[in-house]
Design a protein around this motif. Structure first.
Motif, PDB file in Angstrom:
ATOM      1  N   ASP A 189       0.829  -1.207   0.000  1.00 37.46           N
ATOM      2  CA  ASP A 189       0.000   0.000   0.000  1.00 37.46           C
ATOM      3  C   ASP A 189       0.866   1.261   0.000  1.00 37.46           C
ATOM      4  O   ASP A 189       0.514   2.285   0.588  1.00 37.46           O
ATOM      5  CB  ASP A 189      -0.984   0.012   1.178  1.00 37.46           C
ATOM      6  N   GLY A 190       2.013   1.161  -0.690  1.00 38.94           N
ATOM      7  CA  GLY A 190       2.910   2.314  -0.794  1.00 38.94           C
ATOM      8  C   GLY A 190       2.277   3.460  -1.559  1.00 38.94           C
ATOM      9  O   GLY A 190       1.400   3.267  -2.405  1.00 38.94           O
ATOM     10  N   LEU A 191       2.753   4.662  -1.262  1.00 41.80           N
ATOM     11  CA  LEU A 191       2.193   5.884  -1.850  1.00 41.80           C
ATOM     12  C   LEU A 191       3.175   6.597  -2.761  1.00 41.80           C
ATOM     13  O   LEU A 191       2.766   7.216  -3.749  1.00 41.80           O
ATOM     14  CB  LEU A 191       1.775   6.855  -0.734  1.00 41.80           C
ATOM     15  N   VAL A 192       4.462   6.534  -2.426  1.00 37.50           N
ATOM     16  CA  VAL A 192       5.489   7.314  -3.119  1.00 37.50           C
ATOM     17  C   VAL A 192       6.739   6.456  -3.268  1.00 37.50           C
ATOM     18  O   VAL A 192       6.801   5.321  -2.766  1.00 37.50           O
ATOM     19  CB  VAL A 192       5.834   8.609  -2.335  1.00 37.50           C
ATOM     20  N   ASN A 193       7.750   6.992  -3.926  1.00 37.74           N
ATOM     21  CA  ASN A 193       9.014   6.283  -4.083  1.00 37.74           C
ATOM     22  C   ASN A 193       9.646   5.997  -2.725  1.00 37.74           C
ATOM     23  O   ASN A 193       9.740   6.885  -1.877  1.00 37.74           O
ATOM     24  CB  ASN A 193       9.968   7.132  -4.926  1.00 37.74           C
ATOM     25  N   GLU A 194      10.072   4.744  -2.531  1.00 34.06           N
ATOM     26  CA  GLU A 194      10.753   4.390  -1.283  1.00 34.06           C
ATOM     27  C   GLU A 194      12.196   4.864  -1.353  1.00 34.06           C
ATOM     28  O   GLU A 194      13.022   4.286  -2.055  1.00 34.06           O
ATOM     29  CB  GLU A 194      10.694   2.873  -1.068  1.00 34.06           C
ATOM     30  N   GLN A 195      12.482   5.929  -0.622  1.00 31.74           N
ATOM     31  CA  GLN A 195      13.825   6.506  -0.607  1.00 31.74           C
ATOM     32  C   GLN A 195      13.933   7.440   0.590  1.00 31.74           C
ATOM     33  O   GLN A 195      13.080   7.423   1.480  1.00 31.74           O
ATOM     34  CB  GLN A 195      14.115   7.249  -1.922  1.00 31.74           C
ATOM     35  N   ILE A 196      14.925   8.290   0.570  1.00 28.53           N
ATOM     36  CA  ILE A 196      15.156   9.198   1.703  1.00 28.53           C
ATOM     37  C   ILE A 196      13.943  10.084   1.955  1.00 28.53           C
ATOM     38  O   ILE A 196      13.515  10.281   3.102  1.00 28.53           O
ATOM     39  CB  ILE A 196      16.412  10.057   1.449  1.00 28.53           C
ATOM     40  N   ASN A 197      13.355  10.624   0.877  1.00 26.66           N
ATOM     41  CA  ASN A 197      12.239  11.561   1.062  1.00 26.66           C
ATOM     42  C   ASN A 197      11.025  10.885   1.681  1.00 26.66           C
ATOM     43  O   ASN A 197      10.339  11.477   2.517  1.00 26.66           O
ATOM     44  CB  ASN A 197      11.861  12.204  -0.276  1.00 26.66           C
ATOM     45  N   SER A 198      10.745   9.652   1.289  1.00 26.25           N
ATOM     46  CA  SER A 198       9.588   8.968   1.882  1.00 26.25           C
ATOM     47  C   SER A 198       9.794   8.756   3.379  1.00 26.25           C
ATOM     48  O   SER A 198       8.856   8.869   4.177  1.00 26.25           O
ATOM     49  CB  SER A 198       9.339   7.633   1.179  1.00 26.25           C
TER      50      SER A 198
END
Length: 417
Positions: A189-198
């Motif tokens: 159920d991810g919303l955005v790119n999985e990275q530093i910002n998330s």
């Protein structure tokens, strides 16, 4: 239609007039004369615009209109008008309607609604019944009724055997299958790119792995089955590498990239503006650079707006509840004209997608049908709400700088400026 276009720079590598500034005389929907200077003794209507450039008509391979079922988002009539004024003489319309366009009657309804428009509407049929990824839809019947490809828009085919059967079956009638590049067991159920910002923003992430695993699986299936596969809207650097290698191996695969993935990164998320919630999600600067290189190297075949109108009730909500999607027809050219060479951009909007989808390329030459996009590549502007022609206003490019202006199209014996 009797028309004289004055002082237009022609951008069309297939034309003997490529990169030349010419007058074009159009009579009865065809180009009757191209010359440095054409007189107008019959007083035909003249088109003379600042820094006018023309190319073959642009084709967008991924457009959503709400009709039927979601007319509050966009009607077919207004969607086609928006496409025409945004420079598109052809659009492929996704099947994410209600009911889903998964049968002959639905395809005929959509196609008939597009009759008499300057922009040609090409329906994409749903690959599976009701886009549920359980049973194949009526693919052969839909193709006979005008569907140009088959796709469960933004829904991955989780069942590998179902995609295998689809790729085998459609070879009987030379059809094109889409497979959306996301493994939902990884994306969750991810919303955005999985990275530093998330992590910083506390938003659930969709890792690049979700896209790359699905592409790897699909390419293995294609190698086994043969057939024609199109992977829409890739978004990661590794996806480019995977498709590049598959092409080297002789697989019949193409891919597209959405305009926003060539320009914007997940740094946009700091605003918590739901217009930045797109699928696949905005990725990192490294990914953007790899995608641009992929376009320039010819690995990525097609550029699309991935135009997806979402009504305000489903966008002006908290980020987690908002629907994925951005409109993009109006902003595509101005956004990309600053990051890609003009001729490369035009090729990815004309000859490459038309060749893949079996649509005739109409060169800018005497005796050919008038099928043009008119634009100014040097105009500068800010993309505001006043620039939006769509019924929905969910643009990820709001308040961004644009480089280039579209005047409109001449197509289907009509002028839309």
């Amino acid at each position: 239609m009797k028309l004289l276009i004055k002082s237009a720079t022609i951008i069309d590598p297939s034309s003997p007039f490529h990169n030349k500034k010419q007058d074009l005389l159009i009579e009865n929907g065809k180009v009757s004369k191209i010359s440095k200077l054409i007189e107008n003794p019959n007083k035909y209507k003249e088109i003379e615009l600042e820094n006018l450039h023309i190319s073959q008509g642009w084709f967008d391979t991924s457009v959503c209109f709400g009709e039927p079922g979601f007319e509050e988002r966009e009607t077919i009539e207004n969607g086609l008008n928006t496409a025409a004024k945004s420079g598109f003489t052809d659009v492929a319309v996704n099947a994410n309607t209600y009911p889903v366009a998964d049968n002959k009657s639905a395809i005929e309804f959509i196609k008939n609604k597009g009759n008499n428009s300057a922009t040609f509407l090409h329906p994409i049929g749903s690959l599976t019944k009701n886009a549920k990824s359980e049973d194949l839809a009526e693919l052969f019947d839909m193709q006979n009724s005008g569907a140009i490809a088959f796709s469960d828009y933004n829904k991955p085919i989780a069942n590998a055997n179902l995609l295998k059967i689809a790729l085998q079956y459609v070879q009987n009638f030379d059809a094109l299958v889409f497979s959306f590049p996301q493994d939902n067991s990884i994306a969750g159920d991810g919303l955005v790119n999985e990275q530093i910002n998330s992590t910083k923003l506390g938003l659930k992430g969709i890792p690049s792995l979700a896209e790359e695993m699905q592409i790897t699986r699909d390419l293995f299936l294609l190698e086994y089955t043969g057939g024609k596969l199109h992977i829409p809207t890739i978004s990661t650097a590794k996806s480019v590498k995977l498709i590049k290698q598959a092409k080297k191996n002789g697989l019949n695969v193409t891919c597209s990239v959405a305009a926003h993935h060539l320009v914007l990164t997940d740094d946009e998320l700091v605003s918590f503006d739901a217009n930045t919630k797109v699928l696949p999600p905005l990725r990192t600067l490294k990914d953007v650079k790899a995608l641009i290189k992929g376009v320039n190297d010819g690995v990525i075949d097609i550029i699309t707006s991935d135009h997806n109108p979402i009504d305000v009730e489903h966008k002006k909500v908290e980020y987690s509840a908002a629907k994925f999607g951005t409109i993009g027809l109006e902003s595509l050219f101005g956004a990309l004209n600053k990051v890609l060479p003009l001729e490369t951009l035009i090729t990815c909007l004309t000859t490459k997608p038309k060749n893949r989808f079996g649509i005739k390329n109409i060169s800018i030459n005497e005796g050919e049908k008038a099928n043009f996009t008119l634009f100014n590549p040097d105009s500068k502007a800010i993309f505001t709400k006043d620039c939006i022609l769509s019924s929905s206003k969910n643009s990820v490019f709001l308040n961004k700088k644009m480089n280039g202006k579209v005047y409109g199209i001449i197509a289907n014996n009509k002028v839309v400026l």
